[in-house]
Design a protein around this motif. Structure first.
Motif: not given
Length: 150
Positions: A112-121
């Motif tokens: 499933c999706k998971g909150y992601d703030t890595f790199g450009p996000w």
């Protein structure tokens, strides 16, 4: 004693940890805090990871390889679980394929999706905000029930 164990690597926003916490009756272990020998009594073992640079965390695959080597001829059924910002099915297919390459019988896979703030996000405030959400947790519980019944 429970029949199911889930070994988890969850970093960054702990999306995977939150997901597997909904597992109910399963025993949950952070990777690095359990050995292949300690998992020898379980019939079903889950490997759960966030996706890091397109792959599940290597420590889980190392543990899976140890289990495959130690329990030749008496292998447990296993399952794969992953969370990722994009929710791409390619990640879980790759994870499942890697477990199969080790000679393990993969009983199922869940992603499933998971909150992601890595790199450009990070620049846009992240993607997949509010995931895993209650629907994801419910789907995961249904997935586990299906495995237990098979």
């Amino acid at each position: 004693m429970n029949q199911t164990a889930i070994v988890c690597f969850s970093n960054h926003h702990e999306n995977t940890k939150r997901l597997v916490s909904a597992a109910g009756e399963a025993d949950i272990f952070p990777v690095g805090q359990v050995t292949a020998e300690e998992l020898s009594s379980y019939r079903l073992i889950g490997f759960a990871s966030g996706i890091y640079m397109g792959k599940p965390h290597a420590s889980l695959l190392d543990l899976a390889a140890s289990i495959a080597q130690q329990r030749k001829g008496n292998l447990p059924r296993v399952f794969a679980v992953c969370t990722s910002g994009s929710g791409s099915k390619g990640y879980i297919r790759g994870f499942q394929a890697r477990l199969e390459e080790l000679g393990l019988e993969v009983a199922g896979a869940f992603s499933c999706k998971g909150y992601d703030t890595f790199g450009p996000w990070k620049l846009v405030g992240g993607i997949a905000k509010h995931h895993p959400n209650q629907r994801d947790l419910d789907r995961f519980q249904d997935f586990l029930k299906g495995l237990a019944e098979s």
